[in-house]
Write an enzyme that holds these catalytic residues in place. Structure first.
Site, short mmCIF file in Angstrom:
data_model
loop_
_atom_site.label_atom_id
_atom_site.label_comp_id
_atom_site.label_asym_id
_atom_site.label_seq_id
_atom_site.Cartn_x
_atom_site.Cartn_y
_atom_site.Cartn_z
N ASP A 85 -2.50 0.79 -5.06
CA ASP A 85 -2.42 1.10 -3.62
C ASP A 85 -2.56 -0.19 -2.81
OD1 ASP A 85 -5.84 2.23 -2.98
OD2 ASP A 85 -5.08 0.66 -4.28
N GLU A 86 -2.05 -1.29 -3.35
CA GLU A 86 -2.14 -2.58 -2.68
C GLU A 86 -0.73 -3.06 -2.31
OE1 GLU A 86 -6.11 -4.39 -4.91
OE2 GLU A 86 -4.11 -4.89 -5.67
#
Length: 542
Positions: free
Chosen positions: A451-452
């Site tokens: 989720d980066e």
């Protein structure tokens, strides 16, 4: 008499001679064309597999180094007085584990006598157990941090990868050992190995030569199993001895396959990308089948045509074969062959042209896969690194500035846990879409982790800090509205770390600075941004 007359007939002999020529010509094309195509396909597929193996190896190396850095940071910040206060030490570990869940099976502190002082999360039987005989513990006790041997955990009963780092007092003496444990099957760790596929039946292996183990594999039956003994797989034997590259071999199951090996630098492991040659060289078999079919057709034509028509009929085939041979010898570029007539020769030429089109399409698709994220379609870490290097070079050349925004989603894990991974994937796609709307045409948005995300803004003026701050605020606004996932309204935030450079430094240094600034943003309450200062510290802004 009639049979003898027919057998002695010149016409019969010419027909038979023509048929023999067709048969001989078909056989020659069958062998030579297959050989040239196999050689070219071997080079092409080997290069593609090597690129994939190298990409996967670098991804694993990055994740191992990331965990090593995290463990070093925890060891450096752990208050030594907590070693005598197990309850407070456990609370300290719990807080860090919640912020950095990379070691999903826990963080342990082990006394110098080998007994586990504290572990979090707790695993029945682990606290108080002895690790005195563990080679990794003994190495850390001597002051050397490192990655331990992959094994099945005594208490978790899962395949795990331990990492240890010594805890030293002010005098430099080892007073304890901090250990982080990651499950080999943990999400977003070795997924490219465990779940990755090459073609229909190919896949990946991760091998530890020192431990003679399969650390991970697309075939779950191979997980933590011993590697084949010497002599079973000759290419594997060469890889265990240090060879890195591509080759054709017979595996332990007796299947011929094409394998490519790339090193994982931080561990001494290597990644194997492999594919059965039956699949890799399927186009060769199809080309051979086409040759056979059209040879029989040509034999039928010999019965119908004679004399000058033979040469007239075979002239396009001769031209096509000449062009194809020149292509295989790199005398002319690979391009479709001209289709002179719509007969058997034309069909063979079209089949060859379709084969070239498929090879070109496959190569283009593999190139795209190697540089883009498979879920969101955004550039991946490899392509981002290339664009960062170009942006930094331009900044140094034109005296402009470059900004990197490291974005980590807030509240993403509950969506995954509550609605499932498909919902999580849908959320990531929507986040990518929203973030893409705030970019300039010259900027880059990349996905670098679960989720980066990373935004790269180049060619900025003297007010780069304000420009980056405006971009960060637009990102916060873009994700402020709830997401509708599976008929559920989901709230997502984002914490942003910003690093700015005038062209000096490296992409790795900028990403590290932005990543550290992002963690400061999370510590300050999330849903905000922090700009890394030009010095050693970080300046806060929201």
């Amino acid at each position: 008499m009639a049979l003898k007359r027919i057998s002695n007939s010149l016409v019969t002999r010419l027909v038979l001679f023509g048929m023999l020529l067709v048969i001989a010509g078909g056989a020659a094309r069958y062998v030579l064309q297959a050989r040239y195509l196999r050689e070219d396909l071997t080079q092409l597929v080997s290069a593609q597999q090597m690129a994939l193996a190298d990409e996967v190896a670098r991804e694993i190396d990055y994740k191992i180094r990331q965990r090593r850095q995290l463990l070093d940071q925890l060891a450096a910040t752990l208050p030594r007085e907590l070693l005598g206060q197990p309850s407070r030490l456990e609370a300290w570990l719990a807080e860090r584990h919640s912020l950095h869940p990379a070691f999903n099976l826990g963080l342990l502190v082990i006394a110098t006598d080998g007994h586990v002082i504290v572990d979090f999360p707790r695993v029945p039987g682990r606290r108080g157990a002895s690790a005195a005989g563990n080679p990794g513990f003994l190495r850390a006790l001597q002051g050397r941090a490192g990655v331990g041997a992959p094994l099945v955990g005594s208490f978790t009963k899962q395949p795990v990868l331990p990492m240890g780092v010594p805890l030293k007092d002010a005098g430099g003496h080892v007073v304890a050992v901090l250990v982080g444990i990651t499950a080999l099957t943990a999400p977003d760790f070795l997924d490219r190995i465990n779940q990755g596929r090459i073609g229909e039946t190919g896949g990946f292996l991760l091998v530890s030569p020192v431990d003679t183990l399969f650390v991970a594999a697309g075939d779950p039956d191979l997980l933590l199993k011993p590697t084949p003994p010497p002599g079973v797989n000759l290419l594997h034997d060469r890889a265990m001895a240090g060879f890195r590259g591509s080759g054709v071999t017979i595996n332990a199951k007796g299947v011929e396959e094409l394998g490519s090996m790339a090193s994982v630098a931080s561990t001494g492991w290597f990644v194997v990308a492999r594919m059965p040659t039956a699949e890799a060289f399927a186009p060769v078999r199809r080309a051979q089948d086409n040759v056979i079919r059209h040879s029989f057709t040509a034999m039928a034509l010999v019965l119908l045509v004679a004399g000058v028509f033979v040469r007239f009929t075979l002239r396009p085939l001769h031209r096509a074969a000449t062009l194809a041979e020149r292509m295989t010898q790199d005398e002319i570029p690979l391009e479709p062959l001209p289709v002179v007539r719509d007969d058997e020769v034309g069909h063979l030429t079209k089949a060859f042209n379709r084969l070239l089109d498929k090879l070109a399409s496959s190569q283009a698709e593999l190139q795209r896969m190697a540089h883009h994220d498979g879920l969101t379609g955004l550039p991946n870490r490899m392509l981002l690194d290339d664009r960062m290097r170009q942006g930094l070079a331009r900044a140094a050349r034109h005296r402009t500035q470059v900004a990197v925004l490291f974005l980590d989603l807030d509240g993403f894990k509950p969506i995954n846990d509550r609605l499932g991974h498909e919902a999580g994937d849908a959320a990531l796609v929507e986040v990518a879409r929203r973030l893409s709307t705030v970019l300039r045409q010259s900027d880059t948005l990349a996905r670098v982790g679960g989720d980066e995300f990373v935004m790269l803004a180049t060619d900025l003026g003297p007010d780069a800090s304000e420009g980056a701050a405006r971009l960060a605020r637009r990102c916060l606004e873009a994700l402020a509205a709830p997401l509708t996932i599976k008929d559920n309204l989901c709230l997502l935030g984002v914490s942003i770390g910003i690093a700015i450079s005038d062209g000096t430094g490296t992409p790795e240094a900028m990403l590290l600075a932005a990543d550290q600034a992002m963690y400061v943003a999370k510590d300050q309450g999330r849903g905000r941004y922090v700009i890394a200062s030009g010095g050693d510290g970080l300046a806060f802004a929201s």
